[in-house]
Design a protein around this motif. Structure first.
Motif, PDB file in Angstrom:
ATOM      1  N   PHE A  36      53.623  47.345  40.993  1.00  0.00           N
ATOM      2  CA  PHE A  36      52.581  46.860  41.904  1.00  0.00           C
ATOM      3  C   PHE A  36      53.235  45.760  42.740  1.00  0.00           C
ATOM      4  CE2 PHE A  36      47.675  46.137  41.301  1.00  0.00           C
ATOM      5  CZ  PHE A  36      47.455  46.676  42.556  1.00  0.00           C
ATOM      6  N   HIS A  38      52.063  42.753  45.399  1.00  0.00           N
ATOM      7  CA  HIS A  38      51.092  41.992  46.190  1.00  0.00           C
ATOM      8  C   HIS A  38      51.879  41.124  47.154  1.00  0.00           C
ATOM      9  CE1 HIS A  38      47.970  43.253  43.410  1.00  0.00           C
ATOM     10  NE2 HIS A  38      47.051  42.608  44.119  1.00  0.00           N
ATOM     11  N   ILE A  57      44.122  32.992  41.230  1.00  0.00           N
ATOM     12  CA  ILE A  57      45.221  33.830  41.715  1.00  0.00           C
ATOM     13  C   ILE A  57      45.505  33.575  43.200  1.00  0.00           C
ATOM     14  CG2 ILE A  57      45.191  35.638  39.994  1.00  0.00           C
ATOM     15  CD1 ILE A  57      42.987  37.048  41.350  1.00  0.00           C
ATOM     16  N   HIS A 107      45.007  43.519  51.857  1.00  0.00           N
ATOM     17  CA  HIS A 107      44.291  42.895  50.741  1.00  0.00           C
ATOM     18  C   HIS A 107      42.988  42.297  51.270  1.00  0.00           C
ATOM     19  CE1 HIS A 107      43.658  40.635  46.979  1.00  0.00           C
ATOM     20  NE2 HIS A 107      44.342  41.640  46.459  1.00  0.00           N
ATOM     21  N   HIS A 108      42.299  41.510  50.427  1.00  0.00           N
ATOM     22  CA  HIS A 108      40.969  41.003  50.808  1.00  0.00           C
ATOM     23  C   HIS A 108      41.020  40.091  52.033  1.00  0.00           C
ATOM     24  CE1 HIS A 108      40.283  42.541  46.879  1.00  0.00           C
ATOM     25  NE2 HIS A 108      40.315  41.417  46.185  1.00  0.00           N
ATOM     26  N   TYR A 151      47.845  50.162  48.283  1.00  0.00           N
ATOM     27  CA  TYR A 151      46.640  49.417  47.901  1.00  0.00           C
ATOM     28  C   TYR A 151      45.832  49.190  49.173  1.00  0.00           C
ATOM     29  CZ  TYR A 151      43.902  45.246  46.482  1.00  0.00           C
ATOM     30  OH  TYR A 151      42.906  44.335  46.221  1.00  0.00           O
ATOM     31  N   TRP A 203      45.156  53.039  46.300  1.00  0.00           N
ATOM     32  CA  TRP A 203      44.686  52.197  45.198  1.00  0.00           C
ATOM     33  C   TRP A 203      43.584  51.289  45.752  1.00  0.00           C
ATOM     34  CZ3 TRP A 203      43.954  47.848  42.263  1.00  0.00           C
ATOM     35  CH2 TRP A 203      44.253  47.910  40.899  1.00  0.00           C
ATOM     36  N   THR A 206      38.164  46.441  43.735  1.00  0.00           N
ATOM     37  CA  THR A 206      37.061  45.478  43.747  1.00  0.00           C
ATOM     38  C   THR A 206      35.803  46.001  44.475  1.00  0.00           C
ATOM     39  OG1 THR A 206      38.912  43.965  44.130  1.00  0.00           O
ATOM     40  CG2 THR A 206      36.779  42.967  43.835  1.00  0.00           C
ATOM     41  N   ARG A 234      38.883  52.319  41.181  1.00  0.00           N
ATOM     42  CA  ARG A 234      38.074  51.240  41.756  1.00  0.00           C
ATOM     43  C   ARG A 234      37.554  51.573  43.154  1.00  0.00           C
ATOM     44  NH1 ARG A 234      41.387  45.834  39.850  1.00  0.00           N
ATOM     45  NH2 ARG A 234      41.469  46.364  37.634  1.00  0.00           N
TER      46      ARG A 234
HETATM   47  O1  FHN Z   1      40.657  40.669  43.610  1.00  0.00           O
HETATM   48  C1  FHN Z   1      41.740  41.472  43.292  1.00  0.00           C
HETATM   49  C2  FHN Z   1      42.968  40.662  42.976  1.00  0.00           C
HETATM   50  O2  FHN Z   1      43.306  39.865  44.030  1.00  0.00           O
HETATM   51  C3  FHN Z   1      44.114  41.617  42.663  1.00  0.00           C
HETATM   52  O3  FHN Z   1      44.412  42.419  43.775  1.00  0.00           O
HETATM   53  C4  FHN Z   1      43.716  42.487  41.513  1.00  0.00           C
HETATM   54  C5  FHN Z   1      44.713  43.511  41.110  1.00  0.00           C
HETATM   55  O4  FHN Z   1      44.111  44.380  40.223  1.00  0.00           O
HETATM   56  N1  FHN Z   1      42.487  43.227  41.821  1.00  0.00           N
HETATM   57  C6  FHN Z   1      41.363  42.397  42.176  1.00  0.00           C
HETATM   58  C7  FHN Z   1      40.753  41.764  40.986  1.00  0.00           C
HETATM   59  O5  FHN Z   1      40.541  42.678  39.972  1.00  0.00           O
END
Ligand code: FHN
Length: 592
Positions: A36, A38, A57, A107-108, A151, A203, A206, A234
């Motif tokens: 993985f 990030h 995190i 990402h978020h 992701y 992937w 959340t 997810r």
């Molecule tokens: O909010 C995300 C977090 O930042 C990270 O990416 C993880 C990885 O599984 N997934 C979420 C929290 O479960």
């Protein structure tokens, strides 16, 4: 060798399903171990904001500090990773024995880490680097034979006005999830699934606010563009091709179907300069084995820094795992979970065809015994020294009919942290499926082995896919086990519950345990922790329940029921229903 007939009363089963070559999940479950990554703008602040270390995190910094979109965007002109080397990262994955790679395409924080024609907030168009790292990875993954996966945060997006959870810049009442999907998610997924060749999986992550309709629409889009591309669990609403546990979660026993646990090497996913609490190589190798033995893939994370460098402690740990896998990989790749539902105190098991692998976490005794394997053993050898054979003897326990296997490990060399012994069987393993007393005297009564009784209106108590109880919110509900005891005597009873370390403890419930004419009652406690692999994120909490005495060997029944439940609203979270998170009852021989 004395062999006889197994007692007809003991339920037995062949536990390894034949594998289907056409199964679209096959490459992924055979792989067992993935990398993985990030990586994003959050690597620049690296967990520090306005001179202060921000807890939690690293990639959540924008949310934790409620940083306005315009302020966060000031990281964009600073993103110029001079040390980014996709070839080296894919090589690292290969050296580690990881067979697929999942990188954060978005990402978020909403920033796309690839060249996105549909949205200018991306690494190619907005940063001075003007580069597409996903194109590099696609090329290298193809060249080096690693499956490429992306992701994508389909629900949370703190940059788009209609994405979920940015309420400091945008009025939640004005958000339109449909517009977010139309303007950002669909076009970007189309780019990701069109411009980078075959993608192993998207992937998703959340799914906190997304509707079923939207999860389904996203899934349809992926499958239309690349029918063989997998969709992670997810995506939301159970619409994934496989299931995912919570982050860093280690289930207490074997799971059914395809599962994946993603996990960190320290605590953060995105790079944080002050997070130096690294898991040891021994912990990581043992965790890989633990997960494989339960049918769960291990997706292990690195967070490159803002210059694109992989932290040295991450690379070192991954290489140590690779070194172990080069000797023992046949007991991990392409295997099925071990045939027993419960963990063994000495280690774990995996299966491939007619071979049953015993993974020892410590040096086994010279005379080692296994209960419950009915299939004939042909020969026994260690993976690290396959030429040497170990003597074995199979028999049946006279009182109970339980099959017993004795192995002579006098000459076994234990190589830490995990030594694998292969039992070459005459056929795929057939085992006793009910709980059995182990040679060390313990009896493992885990949740998935229980019969569930519920009179509650649906949804009532059930055993969740992750091996724990769910919805235990009614005092009429119960769990009941049948188990076989080989040695009569007195046993200490311990009830084990768990909870997620960042959440309120939803405990203090009073439980009632009934066995024969004996009844034991106690409140669950959170002050006795059981050490072990799960203890970092999901503490295992022991509640001593007193003692039970069994006058005879054979099968017995035990029932656990809630007598008083503490159901507080504050204990209900996105991740917990606030009920009892029960793991197991342990019976262990009482010290005399
Ligand atoms: O909010 C995300 C977090 O930042 C990270 O990416 C993880 C990885 O599984 N997934 C979420 C929290 O479960």
């Amino acid at each position: 060798m004395s062999r006889g007939k197994i007692s007809p009363a003991l339920p037995t089963a062949r536990r390894v399903a034949p594998r289907r070559a056409a199964d679209p999940l096959r490459w992924w479950s055979d792989a067992r171990f993935g990398l993985f990554i990030h990586w994003g703008l959050y690597a620049i602040p690296a967990g520090v904001w306005r001179g202060k270390r921000v807890p939690y995190i690293g990639e959540w910094l924008m949310f934790r500090e409620k940083i306005p979109v315009a302020t966060y965007a000031k990281f964009v002109p600073r993103f110029h990773p001079r040390h980014w080397d996709a070839a080296a990262i894919v090589r690292l994955a290969r050296e580690a024995g990881q067979r697929y790679l999942v990188i954060t395409a978005k990402h978020h924080d909403g920033f796309a880490m690839y060249r996105s024609a549909s949205n200018p907030y991306n690494v190619f168009d907005a940063t001075p680097w003007a580069h597409d790292p996903l194109a590099d990875l696609a090329r290298e993954c193809r060249r080096q034979g690693v499956k490429l996966c992306f992701y994508y945060s389909q629900d949370l997006d703190w940059h788009h006005p209609d994405g979920a959870w940015n309420t400091w810049d945008y009025d939640p009442a004005k958000k339109s999830p449909a517009r977010y999907l139309r303007e950002k998610v669909f076009p970007q997924l189309t780019e990701l699934l069109t411009n980078y060749g075959d993608i192993g999986m998207i992937w998703f992550d959340t799914p906190l606010t997304i509707s079923r309709e939207h999860s389904a629409a996203i899934r349809r889009l992926v499958k239309r563009l690349q029918p063989r591309c997998l969709v992670s669990g997810r995506i939301g609403h159970g619409l994934g091709d496989y299931r995912q546990t919570r982050d860093n979660y280690l289930p207490p026993g074997r799971l059914r179907g395809g599962w994946e646990t993603c996990a960190t090497l320290n605590h953060t996913w995105g790079y944080k300069k002050h997070d130096h609490e690294w898991k040891s190589p021994a912990n990581l190798i043992t965790t890989l084995v633990d997960l494989a033995s339960k049918g769960v893939n291990y997706l292990l994370n690195i967070g490159p820094d803002a210059d694109g460098r992989v932290p040295a402690p991450s690379a070192g740990r991954l290489r140590a795992m690779g070194a172990w896998l080069r000797v023992n990989g046949e007991a991990i790749y392409g295997t099925e979970p071990g045939p027993f539902d419960y963990e063994h105190p000495w280690g774990r098991m995996t299966v491939k065809d007619h071979t049953l692998y015993l993974h020892f976490f410590a040096k086994p005794p010279r005379s080692f015994r296994l209960h419950g394997l009915h299939t004939a053993v042909r020969s026994v050898s260690a993976l690290a020294a396959p030429g040497k054979k170990f003597a074995h003897l199979q028999s049946l326990d006279a009182a109970t009919g339980v099959p017993v296997l004795d192995l002579d490990f006098t000459d076994l060399r234990f190589i830490a942290p995990v030594t694998v012994v292969a039992l070459h069987l005459a056929a795929p393993p057939v085992v006793v499926t009910e709980a059995l007393q182990q040679p060390d005297g313990a009896v493992p009564l885990i949740a998935p082995l229980a019969r569930v009784g519920t009179s509650a209106a649906k949804p009532g108590l059930r055993i969740g896919g992750n091996g724990l109880t769910e919805n235990w919110r009614n005092t009429d509900d119960w769990l009941q086990w049948r188990f076989t005891l080989l040695r009569p005597g007195t046993y200490d009873v311990t009830v084990v519950t768990t909870h997620q370390h960042l959440e309120p403890w939803s405990g203090g419930h009073t439980l009632r345990l009934e066995c024969g004419d004996k009844i034991l009652r106690h409140r669950t406690r959170n002050d006795i922790l059981i050490p072990g692999l799960r203890s970092i994120y999901f503490p295992q909490l022991a509640t001593p329940f007193g003692r039970l005495t069994f006058a005879r060997a054979g099968r017995h029944t035990l029932r656990l029921q809630a007598q008083r439940l503490i159901l507080l609203r504050k204990n209900i979270t996105h991740f917990s229903d606030g009920g009892i998170q029960f793991v197991e009852i342990r019976l262990t021989p009482a010290a005399t």
